[in-house]
Design an enzyme around this catalytic site. Sequence first.
Site, mmCIF file in Angstrom:
data_model
loop_
_atom_site.group_PDB
_atom_site.id
_atom_site.type_symbol
_atom_site.label_atom_id
_atom_site.label_comp_id
_atom_site.label_asym_id
_atom_site.label_seq_id
_atom_site.Cartn_x
_atom_site.Cartn_y
_atom_site.Cartn_z
ATOM 1 N N ARG A 41 38.691 -60.860 -131.804
ATOM 2 C CA ARG A 41 40.049 -61.358 -131.579
ATOM 3 C C ARG A 41 40.985 -61.089 -132.762
ATOM 4 N NH1 ARG A 41 38.543 -66.799 -130.577
ATOM 5 N NH2 ARG A 41 40.623 -67.319 -131.274
ATOM 6 N N ASN A 42 40.470 -60.475 -133.826
ATOM 7 C CA ASN A 42 41.346 -60.113 -134.929
ATOM 8 C C ASN A 42 42.209 -58.937 -134.467
ATOM 9 O OD1 ASN A 42 42.339 -58.791 -137.437
ATOM 10 N ND2 ASN A 42 41.134 -60.408 -138.401
ATOM 11 N N ALA A 43 43.505 -59.042 -134.670
ATOM 12 C CA ALA A 43 44.452 -58.051 -134.151
ATOM 13 C C ALA A 43 44.664 -56.854 -135.074
ATOM 14 C CB ALA A 43 45.798 -58.730 -133.885
ATOM 15 N N SER A 142 46.500 -60.983 -139.449
ATOM 16 C CA SER A 142 45.991 -60.442 -138.185
ATOM 17 C C SER A 142 44.897 -61.314 -137.598
ATOM 18 C CB SER A 142 45.467 -59.017 -138.393
ATOM 19 O OG SER A 142 44.351 -59.014 -139.275
#
Length: 165
Positions: A41-43, A142
């Site tokens: 889920r880190n962008a 992020s």
Amino acid sequence: MTAIRRVGFAPVVDEGARLLILGSLPGDASLDAGQYYAHPRNAFWRLMEAVLGAPLAALPYEARLAALLARRVGLWDVIASAERKGSLDAAIRTPEAADLIALTHRLPDLRAIAFNGGTAARHGRRILEGATTAVLIDLPSSSPAHARAFEEKLAHWRMLEPYLG
């Protein structure tokens, strides 16, 4: 959960870097995978994909790194090691700073240093302000722990575009 001393990764950079992106310290998912920004889920990879205008997120990890280096972007963290329970920056204790000054002195084309999140900015600015001629840029994290819409984060991350090689 007991605090464990976490040790970050080596920098991913070559001497042609124009932009250096600095995080705080890799989270547990990244440390377990041995990869920068491995949490699903880190962008980070999606943000860089949009900023670079090139597919990254679906590539194998080594190809992602090669794509960054080809665009003259380097990665590292401001904290070399620290005690931390879990992955949150707020849980970081007894941080040992990465040798950012030595790294930046090895990068003759460096134009900008971007901090991925507030913790990275606080630690990194303390070390680098006055020690580099590169522009220092604070970005929203992020991390999924930094709850902002992707589009809102991307609007800030687009500030990196002028520094891409």
